[in-house]
Write a protein that holds these residues in place. Structure first.
Motif, PDB file in Angstrom:
ATOM      1  N   CYS A  38       0.818  -1.214   0.000  1.00  8.33           N
ATOM      2  CA  CYS A  38       0.000   0.000   0.000  1.00  8.33           C
ATOM      3  C   CYS A  38       0.851   1.263   0.000  1.00  8.33           C
ATOM      4  CB  CYS A  38      -0.927   0.016   1.208  1.00  8.33           C
ATOM      5  SG  CYS A  38      -2.346  -1.100   1.103  1.00  8.33           S
ATOM      6  N   PHE A  39       1.917   1.248   0.772  1.00 10.73           N
ATOM      7  CA  PHE A  39       2.698   2.466   0.997  1.00 10.73           C
ATOM      8  C   PHE A  39       3.899   2.603   0.064  1.00 10.73           C
ATOM      9  CE2 PHE A  39       0.298   2.386   4.929  1.00 10.73           C
ATOM     10  CZ  PHE A  39       0.124   3.731   5.227  1.00 10.73           C
ATOM     11  N   VAL A  40       4.063   1.677  -0.873  1.00 12.40           N
ATOM     12  CA  VAL A  40       5.280   1.669  -1.683  1.00 12.40           C
ATOM     13  C   VAL A  40       5.464   2.945  -2.498  1.00 12.40           C
ATOM     14  CG1 VAL A  40       4.230   0.466  -3.642  1.00 12.40           C
ATOM     15  CG2 VAL A  40       6.691   0.247  -3.220  1.00 12.40           C
ATOM     16  N   ASP A  41       4.386   3.554  -2.950  1.00  8.10           N
ATOM     17  CA  ASP A  41       4.493   4.750  -3.788  1.00  8.10           C
ATOM     18  C   ASP A  41       4.165   6.045  -3.044  1.00  8.10           C
ATOM     19  OD1 ASP A  41       5.240   3.354  -6.125  1.00  8.10           O
ATOM     20  OD2 ASP A  41       3.151   2.862  -6.562  1.00  8.10           O
ATOM     21  N   ILE A  42       4.033   5.967  -1.729  1.00 13.94           N
ATOM     22  CA  ILE A  42       3.726   7.149  -0.926  1.00 13.94           C
ATOM     23  C   ILE A  42       5.026   7.869  -0.572  1.00 13.94           C
ATOM     24  CG2 ILE A  42       2.591   8.029   1.144  1.00 13.94           C
ATOM     25  CD1 ILE A  42       0.687   6.648  -0.822  1.00 13.94           C
ATOM     26  N   PRO A  43       5.145   9.172  -0.862  1.00 15.53           N
ATOM     27  CA  PRO A  43       6.353   9.906  -0.472  1.00 15.53           C
ATOM     28  C   PRO A  43       6.576   9.842   1.042  1.00 15.53           C
ATOM     29  CG  PRO A  43       5.015  11.204  -1.987  1.00 15.53           C
ATOM     30  CD  PRO A  43       4.184  10.020  -1.599  1.00 15.53           C
ATOM     31  N   GLN A  44       7.824   9.732   1.457  1.00 18.50           N
ATOM     32  CA  GLN A  44       8.106   9.518   2.875  1.00 18.50           C
ATOM     33  C   GLN A  44       7.761  10.717   3.741  1.00 18.50           C
ATOM     34  OE1 GLN A  44      12.188   7.866   2.882  1.00 18.50           O
ATOM     35  NE2 GLN A  44      11.218   5.922   3.372  1.00 18.50           N
ATOM     36  N   ASP A  45       7.617  11.900   3.146  1.00 21.63           N
ATOM     37  CA  ASP A  45       7.224  13.068   3.922  1.00 21.63           C
ATOM     38  C   ASP A  45       5.736  13.386   3.781  1.00 21.63           C
ATOM     39  OD1 ASP A  45       7.236  13.916   1.308  1.00 21.63           O
ATOM     40  OD2 ASP A  45       8.315  15.781   1.697  1.00 21.63           O
ATOM     41  N   ALA A  46       4.974  12.481   3.177  1.00 23.62           N
ATOM     42  CA  ALA A  46       3.540  12.710   2.998  1.00 23.62           C
ATOM     43  C   ALA A  46       2.833  12.752   4.350  1.00 23.62           C
ATOM     44  CB  ALA A  46       2.938  11.596   2.137  1.00 23.62           C
ATOM     45  N   THR A 175     -21.508  -5.086   0.764  1.00 23.85           N
ATOM     46  CA  THR A 175     -22.015  -4.062   1.670  1.00 23.85           C
ATOM     47  C   THR A 175     -20.929  -3.061   2.017  1.00 23.85           C
ATOM     48  OG1 THR A 175     -23.592  -5.646   2.595  1.00 23.85           O
ATOM     49  CG2 THR A 175     -23.160  -3.659   3.876  1.00 23.85           C
ATOM     50  N   LEU A 176     -19.734  -3.553   2.255  1.00 24.27           N
ATOM     51  CA  LEU A 176     -18.610  -2.677   2.561  1.00 24.27           C
ATOM     52  C   LEU A 176     -18.334  -1.729   1.391  1.00 24.27           C
ATOM     53  CD1 LEU A 176     -16.247  -1.881   4.391  1.00 24.27           C
ATOM     54  CD2 LEU A 176     -14.949  -3.784   3.405  1.00 24.27           C
ATOM     55  N   ARG A 177     -18.325  -2.278   0.196  1.00 27.01           N
ATOM     56  CA  ARG A 177     -18.100  -1.434  -0.984  1.00 27.01           C
ATOM     57  C   ARG A 177     -19.205  -0.392  -1.129  1.00 27.01           C
ATOM     58  NH1 ARG A 177     -14.459  -2.865  -4.890  1.00 27.01           N
ATOM     59  NH2 ARG A 177     -13.312  -4.815  -4.592  1.00 27.01           N
ATOM     60  N   GLN A 178     -20.428  -0.775  -0.862  1.00 25.87           N
ATOM     61  CA  GLN A 178     -21.544   0.164  -0.952  1.00 25.87           C
ATOM     62  C   GLN A 178     -21.369   1.311   0.039  1.00 25.87           C
ATOM     63  OE1 GLN A 178     -25.422  -1.236   0.432  1.00 25.87           O
ATOM     64  NE2 GLN A 178     -26.384  -0.262  -1.344  1.00 25.87           N
ATOM     65  N   GLY A 184     -18.314   8.540  -0.784  1.00 22.49           N
ATOM     66  CA  GLY A 184     -17.658   9.302  -1.828  1.00 22.49           C
ATOM     67  C   GLY A 184     -16.457   8.642  -2.464  1.00 22.49           C
ATOM     68  N   PHE A 185     -16.025   7.513  -1.922  1.00 22.24           N
ATOM     69  CA  PHE A 185     -14.871   6.822  -2.493  1.00 22.24           C
ATOM     70  C   PHE A 185     -15.259   6.164  -3.819  1.00 22.24           C
ATOM     71  CE2 PHE A 185     -13.933   6.986   2.054  1.00 22.24           C
ATOM     72  CZ  PHE A 185     -12.638   7.488   2.030  1.00 22.24           C
ATOM     73  N   ALA A 186     -14.334   6.182  -4.775  1.00 22.42           N
ATOM     74  CA  ALA A 186     -14.624   5.684  -6.111  1.00 22.42           C
ATOM     75  C   ALA A 186     -14.528   4.167  -6.169  1.00 22.42           C
ATOM     76  CB  ALA A 186     -13.654   6.307  -7.121  1.00 22.42           C
ATOM     77  N   ALA A 187     -15.560   3.552  -6.758  1.00 26.82           N
ATOM     78  CA  ALA A 187     -15.598   2.086  -6.841  1.00 26.82           C
ATOM     79  C   ALA A 187     -14.418   1.537  -7.623  1.00 26.82           C
ATOM     80  CB  ALA A 187     -16.912   1.640  -7.476  1.00 26.82           C
ATOM     81  N   ASP A 188     -14.029   2.227  -8.684  1.00 25.43           N
ATOM     82  CA  ASP A 188     -12.941   1.737  -9.532  1.00 25.43           C
ATOM     83  C   ASP A 188     -11.583   1.817  -8.846  1.00 25.43           C
ATOM     84  OD1 ASP A 188     -14.776   1.252 -11.499  1.00 25.43           O
ATOM     85  OD2 ASP A 188     -14.334   3.062 -12.653  1.00 25.43           O
ATOM     86  N   ASP A 189     -11.509   2.565  -7.757  1.00 27.38           N
ATOM     87  CA  ASP A 189     -10.242   2.722  -7.041  1.00 27.38           C
ATOM     88  C   ASP A 189     -10.281   2.025  -5.677  1.00 27.38           C
ATOM     89  OD1 ASP A 189      -8.354   4.695  -8.564  1.00 27.38           O
ATOM     90  OD2 ASP A 189     -10.358   5.535  -8.776  1.00 27.38           O
ATOM     91  N   THR A 190     -11.138   1.030  -5.529  1.00 26.19           N
ATOM     92  CA  THR A 190     -11.238   0.282  -4.285  1.00 26.19           C
ATOM     93  C   THR A 190     -10.812  -1.157  -4.512  1.00 26.19           C
ATOM     94  OG1 THR A 190     -13.048   1.665  -3.435  1.00 26.19           O
ATOM     95  CG2 THR A 190     -12.788  -0.522  -2.457  1.00 26.19           C
ATOM     96  N   VAL A 191      -9.846  -1.618  -3.724  1.00 24.05           N
ATOM     97  CA  VAL A 191      -9.372  -3.000  -3.782  1.00 24.05           C
ATOM     98  C   VAL A 191      -9.621  -3.637  -2.422  1.00 24.05           C
ATOM     99  CG1 VAL A 191      -7.384  -4.523  -4.092  1.00 24.05           C
ATOM    100  CG2 VAL A 191      -7.610  -2.451  -5.502  1.00 24.05           C
ATOM    101  N   VAL A 203      -8.241  -3.392   2.846  1.00 25.92           N
ATOM    102  CA  VAL A 203      -8.913  -2.516   1.892  1.00 25.92           C
ATOM    103  C   VAL A 203      -8.049  -1.302   1.567  1.00 25.92           C
ATOM    104  CG1 VAL A 203     -11.022  -1.214   1.390  1.00 25.92           C
ATOM    105  CG2 VAL A 203     -11.121  -3.217   2.918  1.00 25.92           C
ATOM    106  N   ALA A 204      -7.964  -0.979   0.292  1.00 19.30           N
ATOM    107  CA  ALA A 204      -7.326   0.247  -0.171  1.00 19.30           C
ATOM    108  C   ALA A 204      -8.305   0.972  -1.088  1.00 19.30           C
ATOM    109  CB  ALA A 204      -6.031  -0.071  -0.927  1.00 19.30           C
ATOM    110  N   THR A 205      -8.567   2.245  -0.802  1.00 20.51           N
ATOM    111  CA  THR A 205      -9.472   3.016  -1.620  1.00 20.51           C
ATOM    112  C   THR A 205      -8.956   4.437  -1.727  1.00 20.51           C
ATOM    113  OG1 THR A 205     -11.830   3.519  -2.000  1.00 20.51           O
ATOM    114  CG2 THR A 205     -11.014   3.683   0.271  1.00 20.51           C
ATOM    115  N   ARG A 206      -9.555   5.216  -2.612  1.00 21.07           N
ATOM    116  CA  ARG A 206      -9.000   6.533  -2.934  1.00 21.07           C
ATOM    117  C   ARG A 206     -10.117   7.575  -3.030  1.00 21.07           C
ATOM    118  NH1 ARG A 206      -4.181   7.611  -5.605  1.00 21.07           N
ATOM    119  NH2 ARG A 206      -4.043   5.407  -6.208  1.00 21.07           N
ATOM    120  N   LYS A 207      -9.773   8.805  -2.604  1.00 19.63           N
ATOM    121  CA  LYS A 207     -10.678   9.943  -2.763  1.00 19.63           C
ATOM    122  C   LYS A 207     -10.447  10.534  -4.145  1.00 19.63           C
ATOM    123  CE  LYS A 207     -11.812  14.454  -0.772  1.00 19.63           C
ATOM    124  NZ  LYS A 207     -11.571  15.374   0.368  1.00 19.63           N
TER     125      LYS A 207
END
Length: 210
Positions: A38-46, A175-178, A184-191, A203-207
């Motif tokens: 999950c965190f591999v592409d997150i900048p370390q100062d984020a 139900t969780l996805r719903q 407001g989280f996008a269905a296409d960006d939810t794993v 779960v990983a999802t995105r705004k």
């Protein structure tokens, strides 16, 4: 705050030390692999917020092993906050996502390990909407939550591990996805992944703002 969550927090207030002592002390196995991915592409100062830091194990891993430098620890239980403040220079905030508004658009990532499962069907939408507002556009929400044993959502009070009641809400994946989409989280960006034990969703999802 709903009575369901209040009673669970009362349990943690009385049994925080037992919870910490009876929980794994290191991040390893499937959880470690999932966090790393999950965190591999997150900048370390984020800017990162952990909701429900508990004993501090996961935050320690994110800082000590993955090198993140801008992590805010938080918990709704004063007992956990006191523990966290006593063991780290970074301190911790008392934050209940049902009552305390997260600053709008502040965080690149919000992380919650075994927290969302303690919210009932009325509380969960409130928590998810608060977390959604607290994320930057494109920000990500990573969390683990309990998976039902079968195909039907189930909730229960359990005194397992602590000898005192905690509430567990085990939602089926649809139900969780719903719930995530309603916040407001996008269905296409939810794993949604299931761990090897079959007891946990990761779960990983995105705004994503249109």
């Amino acid at each position: 705050m709903g009575e369901t969550n209040r009673k669970t927090l009362d349990t943690y207030g009385l049994a925080a030390a037992d919870y910490i002592a009876n929980s794994p002390q290191t991040v390893e196995g499937y959880l470690q692999q999932w966090i790393d991915a999950c965190f591999v592409d997150i900048p370390q100062d984020a800017p990162i917020l952990e909701v429900g830091s508990g004993g501090g194990r996961d935050a320690d891993y994110l800082e000590g092993n993955l090198g993140f430098t801008n992590l805010d620890r938080s918990d709704a239980s004063p007992a956990f906050v006191e523990h966290l403040r006593g063991r780290t220079e970074q301190g911790a905030a008392q934050l209940n996502v049902l009552e305390d508004e997260i600053a709008t658009g502040k965080y690149r990532v919000i992380f919650a390990d075994a927290v969302m499962l303690h919210f009932d069907d009325q509380e969960l939408p409130i928590a998810l909407e608060n977390i959604y507002r607290g994320l930057q556009d494109g920000g990500e929400f990573f969390f683990t939550t309990a998976r039902p044993a079968g195909e039907v959502s189930a909730s229960e009070w359990s005194n397992n591990k602590l000898g005192m009641d905690r509430y567990f809400n085990r939602l089926r994946e649809s139900t969780l996805r719903q719930q995530l989409e309603m916040a407001g989280f996008a269905a296409d960006d939810t794993v949604v992944l299931t761990d090897l034990s079959g007891k946990w969703y990761h779960v990983a999802t995105r705004k994503v703002v249109a």
